[in-house]
Design an enzyme around this catalytic site. Structure first.
Site, PDB file in Angstrom:
ATOM      1  N   ASN A  14     -55.067 -10.329 -14.449  1.00  0.00           N
ATOM      2  CA  ASN A  14     -56.193 -11.015 -13.801  1.00  0.00           C
ATOM      3  C   ASN A  14     -56.438 -10.457 -12.402  1.00  0.00           C
ATOM      4  O   ASN A  14     -57.587 -10.216 -12.026  1.00  0.00           O
ATOM      5  CB  ASN A  14     -55.934 -12.527 -13.719  1.00  0.00           C
ATOM      6  CG  ASN A  14     -56.266 -13.230 -15.016  1.00  0.00           C
ATOM      7  OD1 ASN A  14     -57.423 -13.407 -15.367  1.00  0.00           O
ATOM      8  ND2 ASN A  14     -55.236 -13.614 -15.763  1.00  0.00           N
ATOM      9  N   LEU A  85     -46.401 -18.597 -10.063  1.00  0.00           N
ATOM     10  CA  LEU A  85     -45.731 -19.750 -10.672  1.00  0.00           C
ATOM     11  C   LEU A  85     -45.119 -20.746  -9.701  1.00  0.00           C
ATOM     12  O   LEU A  85     -44.887 -21.884 -10.061  1.00  0.00           O
ATOM     13  CB  LEU A  85     -44.647 -19.266 -11.653  1.00  0.00           C
ATOM     14  CG  LEU A  85     -45.179 -18.487 -12.859  1.00  0.00           C
ATOM     15  CD1 LEU A  85     -44.049 -18.140 -13.803  1.00  0.00           C
ATOM     16  CD2 LEU A  85     -46.260 -19.275 -13.591  1.00  0.00           C
ATOM     17  N   HIS A 104     -55.582 -21.804 -14.979  1.00  0.00           N
ATOM     18  CA  HIS A 104     -54.576 -22.341 -15.898  1.00  0.00           C
ATOM     19  C   HIS A 104     -55.015 -22.020 -17.333  1.00  0.00           C
ATOM     20  O   HIS A 104     -56.175 -22.238 -17.682  1.00  0.00           O
ATOM     21  CB  HIS A 104     -54.442 -23.853 -15.705  1.00  0.00           C
ATOM     22  CG  HIS A 104     -53.345 -24.441 -16.540  1.00  0.00           C
ATOM     23  ND1 HIS A 104     -52.017 -24.344 -16.183  1.00  0.00           N
ATOM     24  CD2 HIS A 104     -53.369 -25.114 -17.717  1.00  0.00           C
ATOM     25  CE1 HIS A 104     -51.275 -24.929 -17.109  1.00  0.00           C
ATOM     26  NE2 HIS A 104     -52.065 -25.405 -18.055  1.00  0.00           N
ATOM     27  N   GLU A 174     -60.095 -15.381 -19.609  1.00  0.00           N
ATOM     28  CA  GLU A 174     -59.807 -15.303 -18.169  1.00  0.00           C
ATOM     29  C   GLU A 174     -60.458 -14.070 -17.565  1.00  0.00           C
ATOM     30  O   GLU A 174     -61.120 -14.147 -16.532  1.00  0.00           O
ATOM     31  CB  GLU A 174     -58.291 -15.265 -17.938  1.00  0.00           C
ATOM     32  CG  GLU A 174     -57.623 -16.544 -18.371  1.00  0.00           C
ATOM     33  CD  GLU A 174     -56.123 -16.567 -18.092  1.00  0.00           C
ATOM     34  OE1 GLU A 174     -55.603 -17.659 -17.860  1.00  0.00           O
ATOM     35  OE2 GLU A 174     -55.473 -15.503 -18.127  1.00  0.00           O
TER      36      GLU A 174
HETATM   37  C1  GRF Z   1     -52.668 -16.244 -16.919  1.00  0.00           C
HETATM   38  O1  GRF Z   1     -52.674 -16.592 -18.253  1.00  0.00           O
HETATM   39  C2  GRF Z   1     -52.993 -17.414 -16.049  1.00  0.00           C
HETATM   40  O2  GRF Z   1     -53.756 -18.379 -16.659  1.00  0.00           O
HETATM   41  C3  GRF Z   1     -51.646 -17.986 -15.735  1.00  0.00           C
HETATM   42  O3  GRF Z   1     -50.785 -16.888 -15.662  1.00  0.00           O
HETATM   43  C4  GRF Z   1     -51.286 -15.821 -16.464  1.00  0.00           C
HETATM   44  C5  GRF Z   1     -51.285 -14.577 -15.638  1.00  0.00           C
HETATM   45  O4  GRF Z   1     -51.528 -13.429 -16.398  1.00  0.00           O
HETATM   46  N1  GRF Z   1     -51.710 -18.833 -14.572  1.00  0.00           N
HETATM   47  P1  GRF Z   1     -51.697 -12.036 -15.660  1.00  0.00           P
HETATM   48  O5  GRF Z   1     -50.454 -11.813 -14.816  1.00  0.00           O
HETATM   49  O6  GRF Z   1     -52.918 -12.099 -14.827  1.00  0.00           O
HETATM   50  O7  GRF Z   1     -51.820 -11.019 -16.745  1.00  0.00           O
END
Ligand code: GRF
Length: 188
Positions: A14, A85, A104, A174
């Site tokens: 992301n 986290l 989320h 996302e």
């Molecule tokens: C995502 O699924 C987000 O919703 C959650 O953690 C994940 C992160 O994925 N909070 P990435 O590290 O961006 O691939």
């Protein structure tokens, strides 16, 4: 120029999308990547893009000033949690009230709270027999996965889904929406 601070500690997919989205923008700049894992992929991405990084330590994050002075130096318009986290300490929430958002991987208020992250979320959704899941982008307040909702998008949960296949569908959602929601927030 509006400054964005990204918090990420996972794979960083992301964060990578958001960085790409605002690359070359004359209005929004990803000014800093904050991370709590020295080995996180997102640090390499930041390095490749020439974005400063801040590696944070638990002790100071939870018992100290939560790095608020450093973050203030970057004058963030928005702080975005993208796969981060640790719970955000109250000190930081007070310092940046209404300026911190999280993504989320489920439809809050369902399947949120402490321990509900990553595959745990998708497993709980499947075990509950849900036929739909999705993503929630929300403001961060003092409680886990609790602040005001900004955006949700949904996707089906298929009969033979595993946490992995569902996670993949959620990640696509996302990647499709997060940057645009951020852009909209910054321009409003
Ligand atoms: C995502 O699924 C987000 O919703 C959650 O953690 C994940 C992160 O994925 N909070 P990435 O590290 O961006 O691939």
């Amino acid at each position: 120029m509006k400054h964005l601070i990204l918090f990420a500690s996972g794979a960083g997919s992301n964060a990578a999308k958001i960085i790409q989205h605002f690359k070359g923008s004359s209005e929004v700049q990803v000014a800093l990547i904050v991370c709590n894992k020295p080995e996180a992929g997102v640090l390499q991405i930041a390095k490749n893009e020439g974005i400063p990084t801040l590696l944070i330590e638990r002790e100071r994050f939870f018992r100290g000033d939560a790095y608020v002075p450093e973050l203030k130096n970057y004058g963030p318009a928005l702080i975005v949690l993208a796969g981060f986290l640790w719970k955000i300490p109250d000190t930081m929430i007070e310092a940046f009230r209404g300026q911190i958002i999280n993504i989320h991987p489920a439809l809050l208020p369902k399947f949120g709270g402490k321990g509900m992250y990553g595959a745990h979320v998708h497993k709980a959704v499947i075990d509950a027999g849900e036929t739909e899941s999705g993503i929630t982008i929300h403001y961060v307040d003092e409680h886990f996965d609790h602040g005001d909702k900004i955006f949700q998008a949904m996707c089906p949960v298929l009969p033979n889904d595993t946490p992995e296949t569902l996670a993949q569908r959620i990640h696509e959602l996302e990647h499709r929406h997060f940057s645009e929601v951020i852009e909209r927030l910054l321009s409003s």
